[in-house]
Motif scaffolding. Structure first.
Motif, PDB file in Angstrom:
ATOM      1  N   PHE A  98       0.843  -1.203   0.000  1.00 24.04           N
ATOM      2  CA  PHE A  98       0.000   0.000   0.000  1.00 24.04           C
ATOM      3  C   PHE A  98       0.875   1.250   0.000  1.00 24.04           C
ATOM      4  O   PHE A  98       0.888   2.020   0.957  1.00 24.04           O
ATOM      5  CB  PHE A  98      -0.955  -0.035   1.193  1.00 24.04           C
ATOM      6  CG  PHE A  98      -1.942  -1.161   1.100  1.00 24.04           C
ATOM      7  CD1 PHE A  98      -3.149  -0.991   0.441  1.00 24.04           C
ATOM      8  CD2 PHE A  98      -1.636  -2.409   1.626  1.00 24.04           C
ATOM      9  CE1 PHE A  98      -4.051  -2.038   0.319  1.00 24.04           C
ATOM     10  CE2 PHE A  98      -2.529  -3.469   1.506  1.00 24.04           C
ATOM     11  CZ  PHE A  98      -3.739  -3.276   0.852  1.00 24.04           C
ATOM     12  N   TYR A  99       1.594   1.445  -1.080  1.00 22.08           N
ATOM     13  CA  TYR A  99       2.562   2.543  -1.174  1.00 22.08           C
ATOM     14  C   TYR A  99       2.018   3.723  -1.977  1.00 22.08           C
ATOM     15  O   TYR A  99       2.713   4.708  -2.169  1.00 22.08           O
ATOM     16  CB  TYR A  99       3.883   2.043  -1.771  1.00 22.08           C
ATOM     17  CG  TYR A  99       3.753   1.398  -3.126  1.00 22.08           C
ATOM     18  CD1 TYR A  99       3.691   2.165  -4.297  1.00 22.08           C
ATOM     19  CD2 TYR A  99       3.693   0.017  -3.250  1.00 22.08           C
ATOM     20  CE1 TYR A  99       3.570   1.569  -5.540  1.00 22.08           C
ATOM     21  CE2 TYR A  99       3.560  -0.591  -4.490  1.00 22.08           C
ATOM     22  CZ  TYR A  99       3.503   0.190  -5.621  1.00 22.08           C
ATOM     23  OH  TYR A  99       3.367  -0.401  -6.862  1.00 22.08           O
ATOM     24  N   ARG A 100       0.766   3.628  -2.424  1.00 24.15           N
ATOM     25  CA  ARG A 100       0.144   4.729  -3.169  1.00 24.15           C
ATOM     26  C   ARG A 100      -0.952   5.365  -2.329  1.00 24.15           C
ATOM     27  O   ARG A 100      -1.851   4.678  -1.852  1.00 24.15           O
ATOM     28  CB  ARG A 100      -0.445   4.211  -4.484  1.00 24.15           C
ATOM     29  CG  ARG A 100       0.626   3.820  -5.474  1.00 24.15           C
ATOM     30  CD  ARG A 100       0.028   3.444  -6.809  1.00 24.15           C
ATOM     31  NE  ARG A 100      -0.613   2.142  -6.781  1.00 24.15           N
ATOM     32  CZ  ARG A 100      -1.277   1.612  -7.799  1.00 24.15           C
ATOM     33  NH1 ARG A 100      -1.419   2.312  -8.930  1.00 24.15           N
ATOM     34  NH2 ARG A 100      -1.812   0.411  -7.710  1.00 24.15           N
ATOM     35  N   ASP A 131       5.949   5.842  -0.901  1.00 24.51           N
ATOM     36  CA  ASP A 131       6.922   5.028  -0.160  1.00 24.51           C
ATOM     37  C   ASP A 131       8.072   4.618  -1.081  1.00 24.51           C
ATOM     38  O   ASP A 131       7.869   4.296  -2.246  1.00 24.51           O
ATOM     39  CB  ASP A 131       6.267   3.753   0.375  1.00 24.51           C
ATOM     40  CG  ASP A 131       5.202   4.042   1.421  1.00 24.51           C
ATOM     41  OD1 ASP A 131       5.194   5.157   1.973  1.00 24.51           O
ATOM     42  OD2 ASP A 131       4.386   3.146   1.674  1.00 24.51           O
ATOM     43  N   ARG A 148      -5.367   4.525   0.673  1.00 27.03           N
ATOM     44  CA  ARG A 148      -4.229   3.962  -0.053  1.00 27.03           C
ATOM     45  C   ARG A 148      -4.686   2.801  -0.920  1.00 27.03           C
ATOM     46  O   ARG A 148      -5.649   2.112  -0.591  1.00 27.03           O
ATOM     47  CB  ARG A 148      -3.141   3.483   0.910  1.00 27.03           C
ATOM     48  CG  ARG A 148      -2.340   4.632   1.534  1.00 27.03           C
ATOM     49  CD  ARG A 148      -1.175   4.098   2.333  1.00 27.03           C
ATOM     50  NE  ARG A 148      -0.405   5.154   2.958  1.00 27.03           N
ATOM     51  CZ  ARG A 148       0.924   5.330   2.807  1.00 27.03           C
ATOM     52  NH1 ARG A 148       1.616   4.502   2.042  1.00 27.03           N
ATOM     53  NH2 ARG A 148       1.551   6.310   3.412  1.00 27.03           N
ATOM     54  N   LEU A 149      -3.968   2.596  -2.006  1.00 30.12           N
ATOM     55  CA  LEU A 149      -4.266   1.522  -2.965  1.00 30.12           C
ATOM     56  C   LEU A 149      -3.057   0.599  -3.028  1.00 30.12           C
ATOM     57  O   LEU A 149      -1.914   1.066  -2.969  1.00 30.12           O
ATOM     58  CB  LEU A 149      -4.534   2.140  -4.338  1.00 30.12           C
ATOM     59  CG  LEU A 149      -4.942   1.211  -5.481  1.00 30.12           C
ATOM     60  CD1 LEU A 149      -6.304   0.566  -5.221  1.00 30.12           C
ATOM     61  CD2 LEU A 149      -4.975   1.985  -6.802  1.00 30.12           C
ATOM     62  N   ASP A 150      -3.289  -0.692  -3.179  1.00 28.02           N
ATOM     63  CA  ASP A 150      -2.147  -1.614  -3.196  1.00 28.02           C
ATOM     64  C   ASP A 150      -1.559  -1.772  -4.594  1.00 28.02           C
ATOM     65  O   ASP A 150      -2.059  -1.208  -5.574  1.00 28.02           O
ATOM     66  CB  ASP A 150      -2.494  -2.964  -2.548  1.00 28.02           C
ATOM     67  CG  ASP A 150      -3.360  -3.844  -3.417  1.00 28.02           C
ATOM     68  OD1 ASP A 150      -3.934  -3.345  -4.403  1.00 28.02           O
ATOM     69  OD2 ASP A 150      -3.494  -5.039  -3.099  1.00 28.02           O
TER      70      ASP A 150
END
Lengths: 130, 130
Positions: free
Chosen positions: A105-107, A118, B77-79
């Motif tokens: 979940f870096y977005r 991230d 957040r999006l994965d």
């Protein structure tokens, strides 16, 4: 024959799968979400190492079998309607995502779009070299 | 016409849904997991209040519309593969579960079974009275 009533309490979907969330037991960050079939959940409980079912590869998947980024499971919880599992895990290497980041979940949603916020910890080419 | 490329980046499933995790922004506990369709995600982003899509009722669902237990969203957040969203939320009333518990994940795997380990905070009959 297995006698596993606890596995029967899980509400498996039409494909025999359940959603599984891996949460870092120390930081409580959600690291990844994947799927488990009955065998994967049984193996996870028996070995204390997270196993999933890969829908794309259509097979059992021991997380970290290629990358070394295995997950040691400290706790398994099931939700009220029985179709999601949350695992408290210790993440080997501190990297759960195939992109080389700590978490998948870096977005983050900001300014009207999904922004990558991230950093990559390790180049995937280094993680998955033959 | 909406011009929402960020919604197009989500990998909606065959039913037009995406998995959404609500995580307490302070304690980091995973409180619940549900589904969103495009409209629910758009509304969540626009209003800052969590909206879901109820598969059983087949309609948009503003969490807390009956119980008052709304969720104020601090982050989305999006994965990596675009099919799961994690929300950081503030949970009104401190209760996310329809059973009157803080979290839907109140059953822990121990001694070979799912054991209820979290107390009911408020009787559902009091939460959902007409």
């Amino acid at each position: 024959m297995n006698n596993s009533p606890w596995l029967d309490e899980v509400k498996w979907d039409a494909n025999g799968l359940v959603t599984a969330i891996a949460q870092d037991e120390k930081t409580q960050r959600v690291l990844m979400v994947a799927w488990m079939n009955r065998e994967a959940l049984q193996l996870t409980a028996d070995t204390g190492i997270a196993h999933y079912y890969s829908r794309s590869r259509q097979k059992l998947w021991k997380k970290g079998e290629e990358s070394g980024h295995t997950q040691t499971v400290a706790e398994l919880r099931l939700d009220c309607d029985g179709d999601v599992i949350v695992m408290q895990i210790a993440q080997a290497g501190g990297i759960a995502c195939h992109t080389g980041r700590e978490s998948c979940f870096y977005r983050r949603y900001q300014q009207g779009g999904w922004q990558t916020v991230d950093a990559v910890i390790k180049d995937p080419a280094q993680i998955y070299r033959a």
